[in-house]
Design an enzyme around this catalytic site. Structure first.
Site, PDB file in Angstrom:
ATOM      1  N   LYS A 170       0.835  -1.202   0.000  1.00  0.00           N
ATOM      2  CA  LYS A 170       0.000   0.000   0.000  1.00  0.00           C
ATOM      3  C   LYS A 170       0.868   1.250   0.000  1.00  0.00           C
ATOM      4  O   LYS A 170       1.879   1.313   0.710  1.00  0.00           O
ATOM      5  CB  LYS A 170      -0.908  -0.031   1.235  1.00  0.00           C
ATOM      6  CG  LYS A 170      -1.916   1.112   1.333  1.00  0.00           C
ATOM      7  CD  LYS A 170      -2.805   0.895   2.555  1.00  0.00           C
ATOM      8  CE  LYS A 170      -3.850   1.993   2.723  1.00  0.00           C
ATOM      9  NZ  LYS A 170      -4.745   1.736   3.872  1.00  0.00           N
ATOM     10  N   SER A 243      -7.282   0.433   1.838  1.00  0.00           N
ATOM     11  CA  SER A 243      -6.343  -0.482   1.181  1.00  0.00           C
ATOM     12  C   SER A 243      -6.975  -1.040  -0.089  1.00  0.00           C
ATOM     13  O   SER A 243      -6.915  -2.242  -0.373  1.00  0.00           O
ATOM     14  CB  SER A 243      -5.962  -1.620   2.135  1.00  0.00           C
ATOM     15  OG  SER A 243      -5.398  -1.127   3.324  1.00  0.00           O
ATOM     16  N   SER A 266      -9.824  -0.687   7.096  1.00  0.00           N
ATOM     17  CA  SER A 266      -9.214  -0.603   5.760  1.00  0.00           C
ATOM     18  C   SER A 266      -8.462  -1.840   5.301  1.00  0.00           C
ATOM     19  O   SER A 266      -7.943  -1.861   4.184  1.00  0.00           O
ATOM     20  CB  SER A 266      -8.280   0.612   5.691  1.00  0.00           C
ATOM     21  OG  SER A 266      -9.024   1.796   5.830  1.00  0.00           O
TER      22      SER A 266
END
Length: 533
Positions: A170, A243, A266
């Protein structure tokens, strides 16, 4: 945001009181004016001293209750690589192979890391224009790392099951020489001269970095300065965030696995949306060093994969103490390959399951029945209540406001793509009006919530929950408990659904134990999204 100037007046204090819900009058206000002016001078003085991103507050969040004993860490697990794995007839199927199968193919020499890396790079070029999962493809770095992995293997140097395996991270994680954009226009060209500890650990394990995966702008949602990251199962739908890139790229077979982060959902949310298996570790189990901070006391880093076993493997290599992150802890992680499920003590949030009659809820009920067929008979429990849940969000908002202080004061916040009422930009602006006293009060109530949730969870190995049931995601992110998003079917529109497993602190092995057993019995995970077939 323009600098403040001039004398603070009684009228200004009266107006400010309305924002805070307090009421001082007359003489009391007059006697405060000198203090308030002194405070403001202090703020302005402090802003003349730069703060590096890596500097965290002296107050370190530690959710571990006094009656909890950390299980002693015994090091890496002995992973059984599948050296009997064979190449598929269709080369593209490799993109969806389990990690231990890919490891077996590389170790046995049936495929080189360079060729596997090229396969993923080709898929990125083929599909990512639709998905928008990557913000930066590190092709040159990936090929160099893959070449090194092959050369080491030829010399008899084998770093373990992640040796030569391509992955993505990420874009909140710093990687030297490449932009770390945080998904936000003001940081499009930002290059940080540091390497996230998780990236370094994976490099030490021989993994190959394919690129930086999209984060929603400043870790919110799936919208970033380049557009909206799509769900591979439904290209009309966002992958949800933040994410988003990690979930989409993993599900679409653009990476063998990915790294995401979670503050308030996330990892769990994009894993659910894309049919991936996401592990949100215990707070402090994995180093956050080198990652953008949304909340020092809530952020966690974890793997998004195509199976629980893959999550366990990646987690094993990224967990542990990091001197650069003072919140990290060392604890045991021993997932069992052939567990006795009858020995697991499991509970479930009964009311949350019964409230949902949609196709998602029907999948959750079916999952309970499937668990029963596996010998799991969960006991009904109730999610803790009677807490000021409306106030807890100020913890995240105050901490993110501190991290992005300069962005707000400089006016750079106005460059973010989303500027609506519920946007990250607006959240950062309003954070300037959260009193320090209320932030600390919220954390005191959080202490009570941590204790209440701990008392519930410690009686069990695991608790089953509808992924979006009640405020389970809020509660477990505030308390720092680990969770796993387990795919459990599709909704009435053919899009993936999940159920969430929650464990006690550092109970990741129990999460993996049940999830892996379930995935061996029922196949809702690791499937190829229909639009990509």
């Amino acid at each position: 945001m323009a600098s403040s100037a001039g004398r603070i007046t009684k009228k200004q204090v009266i107006a400010a009181q309305n924002l805070l819900g307090i009421n001082f009058e007359g003489k009391a206000i007059e006697t405060m004016l000198a203090y308030l002016s002194s405070n403001r001078k202090g703020y302005e003085s402090m802003r003349n001293f730069p703060l590096d991103n890596a500097v965290s507050p002296a107050l370190i969040f530690d959710p571990i209750p006094v009656d909890y004993q950390l299980p002693k860490n015994e090091g890496l697990n002995n992973w059984k690589i599948n050296e009997a794995a064979e190449l598929p007839e269709n080369r593209e199927d490799l993109a969806f192979y389990p990690l231990l199968d890919l490891a077996g193919l590389i170790k046995s020499g049936q495929i080189s890391s360079v060729n596997l890396t090229k396969l993923y790079l080709e898929r990125i070029k083929k599909y990512d224009e639709q998905l928008q999962a990557f913000v930066t493809v590190t092709e040159e770095l990936a090929l160099n790392q893959a070449q090194k992995a092959d050369e080491e293997l030829a010399k008899g140097i084998y770093r373990g099951p992640l040796h030569g395996i391509p992955y993505g991270v990420k874009d909140l994680a710093a990687v030297p020489g490449y932009p770390t954009t945080w998904g936000a226009a003001p940081y499009k060209e930002q290059v940080l001269d540091q390497k996230a500890t998780v990236v370094q650990k994976l490099e030490n394990a021989g993994a190959v970095l394919l690129g930086k995966l999209v984060s929603g702008s400043l870790a919110r949602g799936d919208v970033w300065f380049g557009g909206k990251t799509k769900n591979p199962w439904d290209l009309e739908q966002g992958a949800t965030g933040s994410s988003a890139g990690s979930g989409a790229a993993t599900a679409a077979g653009l990476v063998a696995f990915s790294i995401g982060t979670e503050t308030l959902g996330s990892i769990i949310s994009p894993s659910t949306r894309t049919g991936s298996t996401g592990l949100r570790p215990t707070y402090g189990a994995v180093s956050k060093y080198g990652f953008m901070v949304l909340s020092w006391s809530m952020d966690k880093v974890g793997p998004i994969c195509r199976s629980a076993e893959d999550c366990a493997l990646v987690f094993d290599y990224i967990r542990g103490i990091d001197p650069l992150d003072r919140t990290t802890k060392e604890a045991s992680f021993k997932p069992l390959s052939d567990p006795d499920l009858s020995q697991l003590k499991v509970a479930y949030f009964k009311e949350l399951f019964e409230k949902d009659s949609s196709s998602v809820g029907q999948n959750n009920q079916r999952t309970l029945e499937e668990m029963a067929q596996m010998g799991i008979q969960p006991e009904p429990v109730t999610l803790p209540g009677n807490f000021p849940f409306e106030a807890f969000d100020i913890i995240l908002r105050a901490e993110s406001g501190a991290f992005f202080d300069e962005l707000v004061r400089s006016g750079g916040v106005d460059q973010l793509v989303e500027q609506h009422e519920g946007s990250r930009a607006n959240s950062l602006r309003q954070s300037r009006f959260i009193p320090a006293v209320e932030y600390l009060q919220a954390n005191r109530h959080r202490t009570l919530l941590i204790e209440a949730f701990h008392q519930l969870v410690k009686a069990y190995d695991l608790i089953l929950s509808p992924t979006y049931g009640g405020n389970q995601l809020l509660q477990t992110n505030l308390t720092g408990h680990p969770a796993l998003s387990l795919p459990n079917g599709f909704d009435d529109k053919g899009r993936p659904t999940s159920i969430t497993l929650v464990a006690n602190y550092f109970g990741e092995d129990k999460l993996i134990m049940l999830a892996n057993a379930y995935q061996k019995q029922y196949r809702y995970h690791g499937l190829v999204p229909s639009p990509l077939k």
